[in-house]
Scaffold this motif. Structure first.
Motif, PDB file in Angstrom:
ATOM      1  N   HIS A   1       0.950  -1.412   0.015  1.00 45.42           N
ATOM      2  CA  HIS A   1      -0.436   0.255   0.177  1.00 45.42           C
ATOM      3  C   HIS A   1       0.304   1.243  -0.362  1.00 45.42           C
ATOM      4  CE1 HIS A   1      -3.268   2.634   0.974  1.00 45.42           C
ATOM      5  NE2 HIS A   1      -4.104   2.365   0.930  1.00 45.42           N
ATOM      6  N   PRO A   2       0.745   2.273  -0.888  1.00 41.11           N
ATOM      7  CA  PRO A   2       1.083   3.477  -0.784  1.00 41.11           C
ATOM      8  C   PRO A   2       1.146   3.870   0.331  1.00 41.11           C
ATOM      9  CG  PRO A   2       0.019   3.748  -2.524  1.00 41.11           C
ATOM     10  CD  PRO A   2      -0.910   2.051  -1.684  1.00 41.11           C
ATOM     11  N   ALA A   3       0.391   3.877   1.246  1.00 39.02           N
ATOM     12  CA  ALA A   3       0.925   4.583   2.597  1.00 39.02           C
ATOM     13  C   ALA A   3       2.068   3.387   3.090  1.00 39.02           C
ATOM     14  CB  ALA A   3      -0.452   4.644   3.394  1.00 39.02           C
ATOM     15  N   LEU A   4       1.943   2.692   3.416  1.00 36.45           N
ATOM     16  CA  LEU A   4       2.523   1.683   4.297  1.00 36.45           C
ATOM     17  C   LEU A   4       3.979   1.961   4.255  1.00 36.45           C
ATOM     18  CD1 LEU A   4       2.922   0.209   6.132  1.00 36.45           C
ATOM     19  CD2 LEU A   4       3.200  -2.037   4.707  1.00 36.45           C
ATOM     20  N   LYS A   5       4.663   2.554   4.908  1.00 35.26           N
ATOM     21  CA  LYS A   5       5.848   3.320   4.453  1.00 35.26           C
ATOM     22  C   LYS A   5       7.153   2.898   5.399  1.00 35.26           C
ATOM     23  CE  LYS A   5       4.650   6.940   2.183  1.00 35.26           C
ATOM     24  NZ  LYS A   5       4.448   6.506   0.892  1.00 35.26           N
ATOM     25  N   THR A   6       6.760   1.165   6.522  1.00 36.57           N
ATOM     26  CA  THR A   6       8.030   0.372   6.970  1.00 36.57           C
ATOM     27  C   THR A   6       7.486  -0.076   7.866  1.00 36.57           C
ATOM     28  OG1 THR A   6      10.031   0.767   7.875  1.00 36.57           O
ATOM     29  CG2 THR A   6       8.442   1.635   8.743  1.00 36.57           C
TER      30      THR A   6
ATOM     31  N   LEU B   1      12.469   0.675  18.362  1.00 36.91           N
ATOM     32  CA  LEU B   1      11.328   0.584  17.477  1.00 36.91           C
ATOM     33  C   LEU B   1      11.332   1.945  17.017  1.00 36.91           C
ATOM     34  CD1 LEU B   1       9.113  -1.244  16.443  1.00 36.91           C
ATOM     35  CD2 LEU B   1       8.292  -1.017  18.428  1.00 36.91           C
ATOM     36  N   PHE B   2      11.090   2.497  18.168  1.00 40.23           N
ATOM     37  CA  PHE B   2      10.719   4.109  17.960  1.00 40.23           C
ATOM     38  C   PHE B   2      12.248   5.347  17.388  1.00 40.23           C
ATOM     39  CE2 PHE B   2       7.154   2.962  20.321  1.00 40.23           C
ATOM     40  CZ  PHE B   2       6.140   2.610  19.520  1.00 40.23           C
ATOM     41  N   GLN B   3      13.358   4.983  17.290  1.00 40.55           N
ATOM     42  CA  GLN B   3      14.132   5.033  16.989  1.00 40.55           C
ATOM     43  C   GLN B   3      14.432   4.743  15.328  1.00 40.55           C
ATOM     44  OE1 GLN B   3      18.275   4.057  18.211  1.00 40.55           O
ATOM     45  NE2 GLN B   3      17.090   4.451  20.700  1.00 40.55           N
ATOM     46  N   TRP B   4      13.574   3.762  14.511  1.00 40.05           N
ATOM     47  CA  TRP B   4      13.542   3.490  13.584  1.00 40.05           C
ATOM     48  C   TRP B   4      12.107   4.430  13.158  1.00 40.05           C
ATOM     49  CZ3 TRP B   4      15.600   0.848   9.973  1.00 40.05           C
ATOM     50  CH2 TRP B   4      15.477   0.562   8.668  1.00 40.05           C
ATOM     51  N   PHE B   5      10.844   4.178  13.473  1.00 39.40           N
ATOM     52  CA  PHE B   5      10.100   4.942  13.244  1.00 39.40           C
ATOM     53  C   PHE B   5      10.293   6.451  13.430  1.00 39.40           C
ATOM     54  CE2 PHE B   5       6.953   1.823  14.757  1.00 39.40           C
ATOM     55  CZ  PHE B   5       6.754   1.085  13.899  1.00 39.40           C
ATOM     56  N   ASP B   6      11.411   6.732  13.628  1.00 41.21           N
ATOM     57  CA  ASP B   6      11.400   8.291  14.141  1.00 41.21           C
ATOM     58  C   ASP B   6      12.282   8.750  12.788  1.00 41.21           C
ATOM     59  OD1 ASP B   6      10.408   8.994  16.023  1.00 41.21           O
ATOM     60  OD2 ASP B   6      11.622   8.766  17.154  1.00 41.21           O
ATOM     61  N   TYR B   7      13.763   7.706  12.190  1.00 43.10           N
ATOM     62  CA  TYR B   7      14.563   7.880  11.638  1.00 43.10           C
ATOM     63  C   TYR B   7      13.298   7.450   9.720  1.00 43.10           C
ATOM     64  CZ  TYR B   7      17.472   5.358   7.536  1.00 43.10           C
ATOM     65  OH  TYR B   7      18.355   5.188   6.494  1.00 43.10           O
ATOM     66  N   ILE B   8      12.646   6.963   9.603  1.00 42.10           N
ATOM     67  CA  ILE B   8      12.070   6.440   8.435  1.00 42.10           C
ATOM     68  C   ILE B   8      11.024   7.422   8.729  1.00 42.10           C
ATOM     69  CG2 ILE B   8      10.403   4.648   7.249  1.00 42.10           C
ATOM     70  CD1 ILE B   8      14.043   4.083   7.387  1.00 42.10           C
ATOM     71  N   LEU B   9       9.984   7.832   9.745  1.00 41.83           N
ATOM     72  CA  LEU B   9       8.802   8.972   9.207  1.00 41.83           C
ATOM     73  C   LEU B   9       9.112   9.626   9.737  1.00 41.83           C
ATOM     74  CD1 LEU B   9       5.902   5.893  10.812  1.00 41.83           C
ATOM     75  CD2 LEU B   9       6.599   6.533   8.134  1.00 41.83           C
TER      76      LEU B   9
ATOM     77  N   GLY C   1      12.533  11.565   9.491  1.00 42.84           N
ATOM     78  CA  GLY C   1      13.878  11.786   9.301  1.00 42.84           C
ATOM     79  C   GLY C   1      14.751  12.555  10.498  1.00 42.84           C
ATOM     80  N   LYS C   2      14.543  11.657  11.115  1.00 44.55           N
ATOM     81  CA  LYS C   2      15.751  11.887  11.596  1.00 44.55           C
ATOM     82  C   LYS C   2      16.691  10.337  12.062  1.00 44.55           C
ATOM     83  CE  LYS C   2      12.703  13.756  16.011  1.00 44.55           C
ATOM     84  NZ  LYS C   2      12.335  12.910  17.741  1.00 44.55           N
ATOM     85  N   GLU C   3      17.609  10.924  13.294  1.00 41.43           N
ATOM     86  CA  GLU C   3      19.171  10.212  12.634  1.00 41.43           C
ATOM     87  C   GLU C   3      18.208   8.399  12.812  1.00 41.43           C
ATOM     88  OE1 GLU C   3      22.212  11.173  11.668  1.00 41.43           O
ATOM     89  OE2 GLU C   3      21.659  12.539  11.361  1.00 41.43           O
ATOM     90  N   LYS C   4      19.840   7.346  11.855  1.00 41.05           N
ATOM     91  CA  LYS C   4      18.585   6.162  11.918  1.00 41.05           C
ATOM     92  C   LYS C   4      19.819   6.227  12.970  1.00 41.05           C
ATOM     93  CE  LYS C   4      21.708   2.977   9.618  1.00 41.05           C
ATOM     94  NZ  LYS C   4      22.765   3.062   8.121  1.00 41.05           N
ATOM     95  N   PRO C   5      18.867   4.634  13.488  1.00 39.85           N
ATOM     96  CA  PRO C   5      19.710   4.093  14.769  1.00 39.85           C
ATOM     97  C   PRO C   5      21.215   3.536  15.572  1.00 39.85           C
ATOM     98  CG  PRO C   5      17.524   3.069  15.104  1.00 39.85           C
ATOM     99  CD  PRO C   5      17.185   3.679  13.499  1.00 39.85           C
ATOM    100  N   SER C   6      22.001   3.791  16.392  1.00 42.17           N
ATOM    101  CA  SER C   6      23.538   3.970  15.397  1.00 42.17           C
ATOM    102  C   SER C   6      23.127   2.138  15.226  1.00 42.17           C
ATOM    103  CB  SER C   6      24.037   4.690  16.830  1.00 42.17           C
ATOM    104  OG  SER C   6      23.241   4.244  18.339  1.00 42.17           O
ATOM    105  N   ILE C   7      23.073   1.395  16.572  1.00 46.02           N
ATOM    106  CA  ILE C   7      23.205  -0.372  16.328  1.00 46.02           C
ATOM    107  C   ILE C   7      23.477  -0.257  14.857  1.00 46.02           C
ATOM    108  CG2 ILE C   7      20.825  -0.699  16.710  1.00 46.02           C
ATOM    109  CD1 ILE C   7      23.965  -2.195  18.461  1.00 46.02           C
ATOM    110  N   LEU C   8      22.244   0.329  14.230  1.00 47.97           N
ATOM    111  CA  LEU C   8      22.241  -0.276  12.272  1.00 47.97           C
ATOM    112  C   LEU C   8      23.572   0.441  11.960  1.00 47.97           C
ATOM    113  CD1 LEU C   8      18.225  -0.116  12.507  1.00 47.97           C
ATOM    114  CD2 LEU C   8      19.469  -2.526  13.090  1.00 47.97           C
TER     115      LEU C   8
END
Length: 741
Positions: A313-318, A492-500, A502-509
């Motif tokens: 679905h176009p609205a599904l971002k991650t 989990l929410f570091q990842w969502f903040d990164y994708i949705l 525009g914040k920094e990617k989680p440092s562990i990744l």
């Protein structure tokens, strides 16, 4: 009164000094006053000199020494982090309220204040620990069962102490559960706007029940939504609250037929269309900014992949699938072997609109069922006849032993992975029961999609901790500090903040494949699974034997090693130790299967990935269910469970098509999908492999006739199974040598 107290004191001094047994006479469990008096007396007579502060507190409380108990306990609670003391706080409020003449009123008042002053995450964790995983019934039953089983008129100090501690738990939780349930739930209503009465029509006319949760007091703007699609109705509200607290709209969509929706509950059947339609509904709501993310574990991980079966679905971002099961791959069967733990799960999720905990927790029923089936030797497809209740879903599973069209319709299949182009974070654990499913999705996505934006995080976690956060120890193994990630509330929410946002990617990744190396306190980061290793250690079976162990040799040889299994024998079982619990132990069952041991390793090495097997054998049957367990034998002489594989030989080359073996003809079966692991192996360690035929009460029994395994029974066991492994059989360990980096 004073004489009575003095007499009790003198008796206590006398008995504890000499370690004598304590007098005991049963009273009726229904007589709460008599039970209370009896436990108070036992608590007074027990020797408490060497107890921990927490246990001493329990005895002081049961004795009624509330002031002393409070002094003892304050030290313990001050030393415990606030996110790990949900139970301890109940104890604290209990003992403080017991000092009042109005226990219920005082407890409610103090607990309400405590909850109100807690932050969102604290209250969510209170709900998880005390409501979702409500321990009260267990504690009540545990005390009652222990008490009822006592037949002696004298108790040892050890037995008496155990009984008092169990009574403590029964007393505290049974007298406070309704009170703290009410306070926690009222606090949720204070913090969140909860709409739990919406029913959404699907295109085919079915219904889906939806819960939408938003944080009160936030600026009323359009926000991204975080969706949990789940069959576990009534158990995901804390996940949606967590999303709301983190600045998102939390949404729960339950499987059709669950919660408020009408219709029959059919697990796995409709998520491939329903979840897509739910995402579409979310994207059109007034509070939505047309960005949707998904997360969840186990079944809730499967639903994320199911939503993309036909298109994204176009609205599904991650999506963030944690410990995701893959129907037909690792549930309800693993490598085409049907395990009976899914038998009871069907009743748990389909008996009513929510969850049938009574059925799920009826361990006596399930243990009796599997033991009766094993002892009598009836066919596997007679389980529900033995149970006395039709299990329609179970019978459906048995009709599809191959990975056929029934399973393929549920999740993306082969080229259907190609179109999945959104960022994905897969999370699993080395000891996750669903690791096979999680890795199946990861591997298939990389196989068919071009440069997928798909990350993997894996560490020493099990099915539960890979969805939440690990404890300091897992099944008696102390985790490295670097492994102690707060997955759900942090990553989990570091990842969502990164994708949705525009914040920094989680440092562990730091790369696409991220894994914690056990016993090094470090993580490694690689661009692919194949990059995890820079060498391979291969060990061949040998008939050279020392004590109970055959040798693992570096080269193939002419050895022949026999294993005979009598399926008529129902007094014993094979392969009972394949499940890793505990992880490290001093001994293993040397009479269960063929045991192979290597020479000591000449240098430190890290095992990275899934070990491989290439077994060459002849067998007098047309099929066999076999397993290989891999242990790390430490220089100190302990056995550490690294990984295992269990599978059906007739599906070794193709999970979609059964290919029977030719009896007494040499054959080869290979596997490469054992449980993934990363662990440092010290110089001087040895590898131990246990090779076995599966014969126990936890899964189907494959008698090897070539018939449908579900129909085979003990009449098919006249001739024992005999398998002869050759010296060309081998296991290979993917390893990492730092010097070759």
């Amino acid at each position: 009164m004073k004489k009575s107290v003095l007499l009790s004191f003198l008796i206590a001094i006398s008995m504890t000094s000499f370690g004598q047994e304590l007098p005991f006479r049963k009273v009726k469990l229904s007589d709460s006053i008599a039970i209370s008096k009896q436990m108070k007396q036992l608590a007074a007579l027990c020797n408490t000199q060497n107890l921990s502060d927490l246990d001493l507190f329990k005895f002081q409380l049961i004795r009624g020494d509330y002031a002393d108990a409070l002094v003892t306990f304050k030290k313990r609670i001050e030393e415990t982090p606030i996110d790990k003391r949900q139970y301890l706080d109940i104890y604290m409020h209990y003992v403080e309220a017991k000092r009042s003449k109005n226990f219920k009123g005082e407890f409610k008042k103090s607990y309400r204040k405590y909850v109100k002053n807690a932050d969102d995450i604290q209250v969510i964790n209170l709900d998880k620990a005390l409501i979702i995983r409500d321990p009260t019934d267990y504690y009540v039953n545990n005390f009652n069962t222990t008490y009822s089983s006592i037949e002696s008129e004298n108790l040892s100090q050890e037995t008496a102490k155990d009984l008092v501690k169990k009574y403590f738990l029964r007393t505290v939780f049974s007298s406070t559960r309704d009170l703290y349930f009410e306070e926690i739930k009222q606090d949720h209503e204070r913090r969140y706007s909860i709409n739990d009465s919406t029913i959404i029509p699907m295109k085919d006319g079915a219904e889906v029940s939806v819960v939408v949760i938003q944080r009160k007091g936030k600026v009323s703007t359009k926000k991204p939504a975080v969706l949990i699609a789940s069959i576990y109705a009534g158990s995901n509200e804390t996940g949606a609250m967590l999303s709301a607290s983190k600045g998102y709209v939390g949404v729960i969509a339950n499987t059709r037929g669950k919660r408020l929706s009408s219709g029959e509950v059919k697990p796995f059947e409709y998520e491939n269309t329903d979840v897509y339609e739910m995402i579409d509904w979310i994207s059109k709501q007034s509070w939505s900014n047309q960005k949707v993310a998904m997360f969840g574990g186990s079944y809730n991980g499967f639903t994320q992949w199911a939503s993309m079966k036909h298109k994204v679905h176009p609205a599904l971002k991650t999506i963030v699938p944690m410990v995701a099961i893959a129907p037909g791959i690792d549930y309800p069967m693993e490598n085409n072997i049907l395990h009976n733990y899914s038998y009871s799960w069907n009743f748990y999720v389909t008996n009513n609109k929510f969850l049938d905990f009574d059925a799920s927790n009826d361990f006596n029923r399930w243990n009796t069922l599997k033991n009766t089936w094993y002892k009598t030797g009836v066919a596997f497809n007679k389980l529900d006849s033995l149970d006395g209740q039709v299990n329609t879903l179970w019978n459906t599973y048995m009709a599809h032993p191959s990975y056929d069209a029934y399973w393929k319709k549920m999740i993306p299949y082969k080229q259907e992975f190609e179109k999945i182009d959104i960022p994905i974070l897969t999370i699993t654990g080395y000891y996750d029961d669903s690791q096979r499913g999680a890795m199946y999705y990861f591997n298939e996505h990389y196989k068919y999609a071009k440069n997928p934006n798909h990350y993997l995080l894996v560490g020493p976690y099990d099915h539960w901790t890979a969805q939440t956060r690990p404890d300091e120890s897992l099944r008696n193994y102390k985790l490295d500090k670097s492994a102690l990630l707060n997955i759900e509330e942090g990553l989990l929410f570091q990842w969502f903040d990164y994708i949705l946002k525009g914040k920094e990617k989680p440092s562990i990744l730091k790369d696409k494949v991220n894994f914690q190396v056990m016993d090094t306190n470090t993580w490694m980061h690689k661009p692919s699974l194949s990059a995890m290793t820079n060498d391979t250690l291969t060990f061949h079976f040998s008939d050279y034997k020392t004590d109970d162990f055959y040798a693992l040799k570096s080269k193939s040889n002419t050895s022949k090693i026999d294993l005979t299994v009598d399926f008529k024998d129902r007094e014993s079982m094979n392969n009972t130790g394949y499940y890793p619990w505990p992880l490290e132990k001093e001994n293993i069952n040397i009479k269960d299967g063929l045991l192979f041991k290597s020479e000591p390793l000449e240098e430190d090495v890290i095992i990275n990935g899934s070990f491989l097997g290439n077994l060459e054998f002849t067998i007098n049957k047309k099929d066999v269910d076999y397993s290989v367990i891999l242990y790390h034998l430490t220089p100190e002489g302990n056995y550490f469970h690294l990984s295992y594989y269990i599978g059906r030989a007739s599906y070794a080359t193709d999970q979609e098509q059964r290919n029977l073996l030719i009896p007494n003809q040499k054959t080869q079966v290979s596997f490469d999908n054992s449980k993934l692991i990363s662990k440092k192996l010290q110089k001087g360690s040895r590898m131990v492999a246990v090779v076995n035929v599966n014969k126990n009460n936890n899964a189907q029994l494959n008698y090897g006739t070539g018939k449908d395994v579900n129909e085979e029974n003990i009449k098919d066991a006249e001739v024992p199974l005999k398998i002869i492994f050759s010296g060309n059989s081998s296991i290979s360990l993917p390893v990492w040598y730092s010097l070759k980096e």
